[in-house]
Design an enzyme around this catalytic site. Structure first.
Site, PDB file in Angstrom:
ATOM      1  N   THR A  20       0.830  -1.211   0.000  1.00  0.00           N
ATOM      2  CA  THR A  20       0.000   0.000   0.000  1.00  0.00           C
ATOM      3  C   THR A  20       0.865   1.262   0.000  1.00  0.00           C
ATOM      4  O   THR A  20       0.692   2.158  -0.821  1.00  0.00           O
ATOM      5  CB  THR A  20      -0.910  -0.004   1.254  1.00  0.00           C
ATOM      6  OG1 THR A  20      -1.610  -1.235   1.282  1.00  0.00           O
ATOM      7  CG2 THR A  20      -1.880   1.148   1.250  1.00  0.00           C
ATOM      8  N   LYS A 110       6.169   1.557  12.738  1.00  0.00           N
ATOM      9  CA  LYS A 110       5.964   1.957  14.143  1.00  0.00           C
ATOM     10  C   LYS A 110       6.256   0.807  15.107  1.00  0.00           C
ATOM     11  O   LYS A 110       6.789   1.006  16.199  1.00  0.00           O
ATOM     12  CB  LYS A 110       4.542   2.464  14.367  1.00  0.00           C
ATOM     13  CG  LYS A 110       3.456   1.436  14.053  1.00  0.00           C
ATOM     14  CD  LYS A 110       2.385   1.965  13.159  1.00  0.00           C
ATOM     15  CE  LYS A 110       1.629   0.855  12.488  1.00  0.00           C
ATOM     16  NZ  LYS A 110       0.601   1.311  11.599  1.00  0.00           N
ATOM     17  N   ILE A 141       0.534  13.297   8.893  1.00  0.00           N
ATOM     18  CA  ILE A 141       0.597  14.482   9.774  1.00  0.00           C
ATOM     19  C   ILE A 141       2.028  14.732  10.246  1.00  0.00           C
ATOM     20  O   ILE A 141       2.640  13.847  10.849  1.00  0.00           O
ATOM     21  CB  ILE A 141      -0.307  14.302  11.017  1.00  0.00           C
ATOM     22  CG1 ILE A 141      -1.722  13.911  10.601  1.00  0.00           C
ATOM     23  CG2 ILE A 141      -0.315  15.563  11.860  1.00  0.00           C
ATOM     24  CD1 ILE A 141      -2.622  13.544  11.773  1.00  0.00           C
ATOM     25  N   GLY A 192     -11.303  -2.501   4.367  1.00  0.00           N
ATOM     26  CA  GLY A 192      -9.856  -2.751   4.346  1.00  0.00           C
ATOM     27  C   GLY A 192      -9.096  -1.904   5.353  1.00  0.00           C
ATOM     28  O   GLY A 192      -7.888  -1.719   5.245  1.00  0.00           O
ATOM     29  N   GLU A 195      -5.863  -3.781  10.343  1.00  0.00           N
ATOM     30  CA  GLU A 195      -4.556  -4.399  10.128  1.00  0.00           C
ATOM     31  C   GLU A 195      -4.771  -5.888   9.853  1.00  0.00           C
ATOM     32  O   GLU A 195      -5.814  -6.450  10.240  1.00  0.00           O
ATOM     33  CB  GLU A 195      -3.699  -4.263  11.407  1.00  0.00           C
ATOM     34  CG  GLU A 195      -3.368  -2.840  11.813  1.00  0.00           C
ATOM     35  CD  GLU A 195      -2.085  -2.309  11.170  1.00  0.00           C
ATOM     36  OE1 GLU A 195      -1.318  -3.096  10.589  1.00  0.00           O
ATOM     37  OE2 GLU A 195      -1.883  -1.091  11.227  1.00  0.00           O
ATOM     38  N   ASP A 206      -1.503  -0.851  18.226  1.00  0.00           N
ATOM     39  CA  ASP A 206      -0.971   0.075  17.222  1.00  0.00           C
ATOM     40  C   ASP A 206      -0.849   1.484  17.828  1.00  0.00           C
ATOM     41  O   ASP A 206       0.185   2.151  17.692  1.00  0.00           O
ATOM     42  CB  ASP A 206      -1.923   0.076  16.010  1.00  0.00           C
ATOM     43  CG  ASP A 206      -1.603   1.169  15.009  1.00  0.00           C
ATOM     44  OD1 ASP A 206      -0.683   0.963  14.202  1.00  0.00           O
ATOM     45  OD2 ASP A 206      -2.266   2.223  15.034  1.00  0.00           O
ATOM     46  N   LYS A 210       2.604   3.851  18.758  1.00  0.00           N
ATOM     47  CA  LYS A 210       2.752   5.261  18.366  1.00  0.00           C
ATOM     48  C   LYS A 210       2.946   6.139  19.606  1.00  0.00           C
ATOM     49  O   LYS A 210       3.730   7.088  19.596  1.00  0.00           O
ATOM     50  CB  LYS A 210       1.521   5.706  17.568  1.00  0.00           C
ATOM     51  CG  LYS A 210       1.432   4.990  16.206  1.00  0.00           C
ATOM     52  CD  LYS A 210       0.056   5.149  15.580  1.00  0.00           C
ATOM     53  CE  LYS A 210      -0.041   4.480  14.215  1.00  0.00           C
ATOM     54  NZ  LYS A 210      -1.413   4.397  13.713  1.00  0.00           N
ATOM     55  N   GLY A 312      -3.276   5.273   4.936  1.00  0.00           N
ATOM     56  CA  GLY A 312      -3.538   5.278   3.493  1.00  0.00           C
ATOM     57  C   GLY A 312      -2.235   5.420   2.726  1.00  0.00           C
ATOM     58  O   GLY A 312      -1.266   6.010   3.240  1.00  0.00           O
TER      59      GLY A 312
HETATM   60  P1  NAP Z   1       1.619  -3.935   2.899  1.00  0.00           P
HETATM   61  O1  NAP Z   1       0.628  -3.358   1.963  1.00  0.00           O
HETATM   62  O2  NAP Z   1       1.315  -5.212   3.575  1.00  0.00           O
HETATM   63  O3  NAP Z   1       2.991  -4.082   2.084  1.00  0.00           O
HETATM   64  C1  NAP Z   1       4.105  -4.742   2.609  1.00  0.00           C
HETATM   65  C2  NAP Z   1       5.139  -4.910   1.488  1.00  0.00           C
HETATM   66  O4  NAP Z   1       6.294  -5.516   2.026  1.00  0.00           O
HETATM   67  C3  NAP Z   1       4.650  -5.794   0.346  1.00  0.00           C
HETATM   68  O5  NAP Z   1       5.151  -5.294  -0.872  1.00  0.00           O
HETATM   69  C4  NAP Z   1       5.284  -7.158   0.654  1.00  0.00           C
HETATM   70  O6  NAP Z   1       5.608  -7.887  -0.524  1.00  0.00           O
HETATM   71  C5  NAP Z   1       6.573  -6.733   1.332  1.00  0.00           C
HETATM   72  N1  NAP Z   1       6.982  -7.695   2.363  1.00  0.00           N
HETATM   73  C6  NAP Z   1       6.471  -7.860   3.599  1.00  0.00           C
HETATM   74  N2  NAP Z   1       7.129  -8.833   4.259  1.00  0.00           N
HETATM   75  C7  NAP Z   1       8.068  -9.284   3.412  1.00  0.00           C
HETATM   76  C8  NAP Z   1       9.064 -10.285   3.494  1.00  0.00           C
HETATM   77  N3  NAP Z   1       9.211 -11.011   4.599  1.00  0.00           N
HETATM   78  N4  NAP Z   1       9.862 -10.471   2.432  1.00  0.00           N
HETATM   79  C9  NAP Z   1       9.708  -9.754   1.309  1.00  0.00           C
HETATM   80  N5  NAP Z   1       8.783  -8.782   1.162  1.00  0.00           N
HETATM   81  C10 NAP Z   1       7.981  -8.554   2.207  1.00  0.00           C
HETATM   82  O7  NAP Z   1       1.990  -2.894   4.062  1.00  0.00           O
HETATM   83  P2  NAP Z   1       1.752  -1.326   4.052  1.00  0.00           P
HETATM   84  O8  NAP Z   1       0.349  -1.026   4.457  1.00  0.00           O
HETATM   85  O9  NAP Z   1       2.292  -0.737   2.814  1.00  0.00           O
HETATM   86  O10 NAP Z   1       2.643  -0.891   5.325  1.00  0.00           O
HETATM   87  C11 NAP Z   1       4.050  -0.830   5.237  1.00  0.00           C
HETATM   88  C12 NAP Z   1       4.610  -0.183   6.497  1.00  0.00           C
HETATM   89  O11 NAP Z   1       4.082   1.122   6.637  1.00  0.00           O
HETATM   90  C13 NAP Z   1       4.260  -0.894   7.802  1.00  0.00           C
HETATM   91  O12 NAP Z   1       5.334  -0.773   8.706  1.00  0.00           O
HETATM   92  C14 NAP Z   1       3.059  -0.109   8.317  1.00  0.00           C
HETATM   93  O13 NAP Z   1       2.908  -0.193   9.711  1.00  0.00           O
HETATM   94  C15 NAP Z   1       3.453   1.278   7.902  1.00  0.00           C
HETATM   95  N6  NAP Z   1       2.332   2.189   7.766  1.00  0.00           N
HETATM   96  C16 NAP Z   1       1.291   1.868   6.962  1.00  0.00           C
HETATM   97  C17 NAP Z   1       0.246   2.745   6.834  1.00  0.00           C
HETATM   98  C18 NAP Z   1      -0.928   2.430   5.952  1.00  0.00           C
HETATM   99  O14 NAP Z   1      -1.874   3.220   5.923  1.00  0.00           O
HETATM  100  N7  NAP Z   1      -0.914   1.333   5.202  1.00  0.00           N
HETATM  101  C19 NAP Z   1       0.249   3.969   7.539  1.00  0.00           C
HETATM  102  C20 NAP Z   1       1.349   4.281   8.336  1.00  0.00           C
HETATM  103  C21 NAP Z   1       2.388   3.382   8.444  1.00  0.00           C
HETATM  104  P3  NAP Z   1       4.439  -8.402  -1.519  1.00  0.00           P
HETATM  105  O15 NAP Z   1       3.870  -7.165  -2.136  1.00  0.00           O
HETATM  106  O16 NAP Z   1       5.130  -9.233  -2.519  1.00  0.00           O
HETATM  107  O17 NAP Z   1       3.464  -9.132  -0.661  1.00  0.00           O
HETATM  108  N1  HSE Z   2      -3.976   0.626  11.558  1.00  0.00           N
HETATM  109  C1  HSE Z   2      -3.474   1.968  11.547  1.00  0.00           C
HETATM  110  C2  HSE Z   2      -4.643   2.922  11.786  1.00  0.00           C
HETATM  111  C3  HSE Z   2      -2.800   2.269  10.228  1.00  0.00           C
HETATM  112  O1  HSE Z   2      -5.804   2.499  11.689  1.00  0.00           O
HETATM  113  O2  HSE Z   2      -4.414   4.078  12.106  1.00  0.00           O
HETATM  114  C4  HSE Z   2      -1.960   3.513  10.247  1.00  0.00           C
HETATM  115  O3  HSE Z   2      -0.875   3.419  11.113  1.00  0.00           O
END
Ligand code: NAP
Ligand code: HSE
Length: 437
Positions: A20, A110, A141, A192, A195, A206, A210, A312
């Site tokens: 994402t 985080k 933010i 969606g 987590e 979570d 933070k 997002g």
């Molecule tokens: P995600 O959609 O699950 O993407 C994770 C990515 O990492 C995917 O591309 C996955 O590969 C790859 N990956 C995970 N484990 C792996 C492994 N063991 N070996 C190789 N590749 C691996 O996660 P996300 O939502 O983008 O979140 C990423 C980070 O940002 C997390 O630390 C999350 O806490 C943080 N974050 C997310 C958000 C949010 O809104 N989503 C907000 C703030 C912070 P594949 O694509 O091949 O599966």
């Molecule tokens: N699960 C987290 C939330 C994603 O709902 O705020 C962003 O860190």
């Protein structure tokens, strides 16, 4: 770009993860390529992207950059390695390897920062590289940079906010639509928002991660996830929300870190995450849906509120790219971002030392003298009553007690005493009340 900038070698960027957040980063890096080059003084070039499955279609990322060999990405000696894969391992090992190889690291992780930020800071220090993590708390933010840099000349006394968008979405739906917990959980799931492990959201974990990150930065003392008192929203019922609204309050899952200083006991900080009632006219009461907002109180600056999208792909990528520009500028012009600042050594105190107001809902026997006995139990434990309301919903006699500020320890002792009293059939609910002076 100036002529000098045009001749500057490109800043090479490698990325661990392209889900994402990672896919938004890759897209925005291409879309804003021209502006970013001007802001940095050199072109930014994505050189490799580590993922689990290289055959997944990923718009905007050339297939030739994808690899499953994450170690090769970490050891690519890129100027900047962005970690957006999440989880503790292998993310930690890969980040440490990347720093050791001389790359600055930007992470949105985080969970890792709250569990082992100290190891990451120390590796960054040893290798003389940057460690940035703006996206780890409250998505888009700007909050980490204000705490680490803008407020470095002030003394923060309290940080309080809504830092989990999913639970804020659920509580908003329960409040505005009168929905039950199970219904809003299902809706959050279908959108969606949850987590992969929903307990991280609904059990407050979570938000606690933070809170640990914010507390460490605000109070210059080491705080990990294990130091944070944590209650989720699983026990919040529609009845609690209706009762809160009847009294002019709304229930929010709050993350709070505050300095506790009393004459007789050791100073320190308390870091806690739990549902709390806040007055409807409090600015945090109007933070609806999946939005986040954080209040910071500093001695000289006074109160500040930071508000925006906490999650997002694009909002989170915005925060990551801000860090990319900062770290890239250091590569071009020299210098480094701030390192760890935990010099104060303040102790993280037990939740018992926290002081707030409380709402206590009691099912009591309907006979003479009961109110006096109950008032005595509060008084005996040093908790001062602000308002008592008779509210017989389904009970022999229902009492709602709202208190003045008191310590959590005193309130807990009061509840134990109330539970032992013959006059009290049941302590139906207890909730902290924040945002009232
Ligand atoms: P995600 O959609 O699950 O993407 C994770 C990515 O990492 C995917 O591309 C996955 O590969 C790859 N990956 C995970 N484990 C792996 C492994 N063991 N070996 C190789 N590749 C691996 O996660 P996300 O939502 O983008 O979140 C990423 C980070 O940002 C997390 O630390 C999350 O806490 C943080 N974050 C997310 C958000 C949010 O809104 N989503 C907000 C703030 C912070 P594949 O694509 O091949 O599966
Ligand atoms: N699960 C987290 C939330 C994603 O709902 O705020 C962003 O860190």
């Amino acid at each position: 770009m100036s002529e000098r900038d045009k001749s500057a070698p490109p800043i090479r960027i490698a990325m661990l993860g392209a889900g994402t957040v990672g896919s938004s980063i890759a897209r925005l890096l291409t879309r804003h390529q021209h502006d970013l080059a001007h802001r940095v003084g050199a072109n930014l070039e994505l050189i490799s992207v580590g993922v689990k499955d290289i055959n997944k279609p990923r718009e905007g990322i050339p297939q030739s950059l994808l690899t499953q060999d994450l170690e090769s990405v970490a050891l690519s000696r890129a100027d900047i390695v962005i970690e957006v894969m999440g989880g503790i391992e292998p993310a930690r090992t890969l980040i440490l390897a990347a720093m050791n190889a001389g790359s600055s690291v930007i992470t949105a992780n985080k969970a890792l920062m709250a569990e082992d930020g100290a190891a990451l800071y120390s590796a960054a220090e040893e290798s003389g590289v940057d460690l940035y993590f703006e996206a780890a708390v409250a998505g888009a933010i700007p909050l980490i940079r204000p705490l680490r840099e803008s407020l470095a000349g002030d003394r923060v006394t309290k940080v309080m906010g809504i830092v989990n968008g999913t639970t804020n979405f659920m509580l908003t739906k329960m409040d505005e639509e009168g929905a039950e917990y199970d219904e809003v959980f299902a809706e959050a799931d279908s959108l969606g928002y949850l987590e992969a492990d929903p307990s991280l959201d609904v059990d407050g974990i979570d938000a606690a991660a933070k809170a640990a990150i914010l507390a460490e930065l605000a109070f210059h003392t080491r705080v990990t996830l294990a130091d944070v008192y944590c209650e989720g929203i699983g026990s919040v019922t529609k009845a609690d929300i209706t009762a809160a609204r009847d009294m002019g309050f709304v229930i929010k899952l709050l993350a709070i870190a505050e300095l506790i200083s009393t004459d007789d006991l050791e100073d320190g900080i308390v870091v806690r995450v739990h549902p709390a009632m806040i007055p409807l006219n409090h600015p945090l009461a109007n933070v609806r849906g999946s939005f986040n907002a954080v209040f910071v109180h500093a001695e000289a600056a006074g109160e500040m509120m930071f508000y925006g999208r906490g999650a997002g792909g694009d909002p989170t990528a915005s925060a990551v790219l801000g860090d990319v520009v900062a770290a890239a500028r250091h590569r071009v012009l020299g210098g480094r971002g701030p390192g760890e600042s935990t010099y104060s050594g303040l102790k993280v105190l037990d939740i018992g030392r926290a002081e707030t107001r409380y709402y206590v809902n009691l099912d009591v026997r309907d006979r003479p003298g009961v109110l006096a006995q109950i008032a005595n139990a509060f008084a005996a434990n040093g908790v001062s009553i602000q308002v008592v309301r008779q509210d017989g919903h389904g009970y022999e006699a229902g009492l709602i007690v709202r208190t003045h500020r008191g310590s959590e320890a005193a309130l807990r002792a009061t509840v134990v005493q109330l539970e032992s009293m013959d006059e009290v059939r049941k302590v139906v609910g207890v909730m902290r009340v924040e945002g009232e002076e």
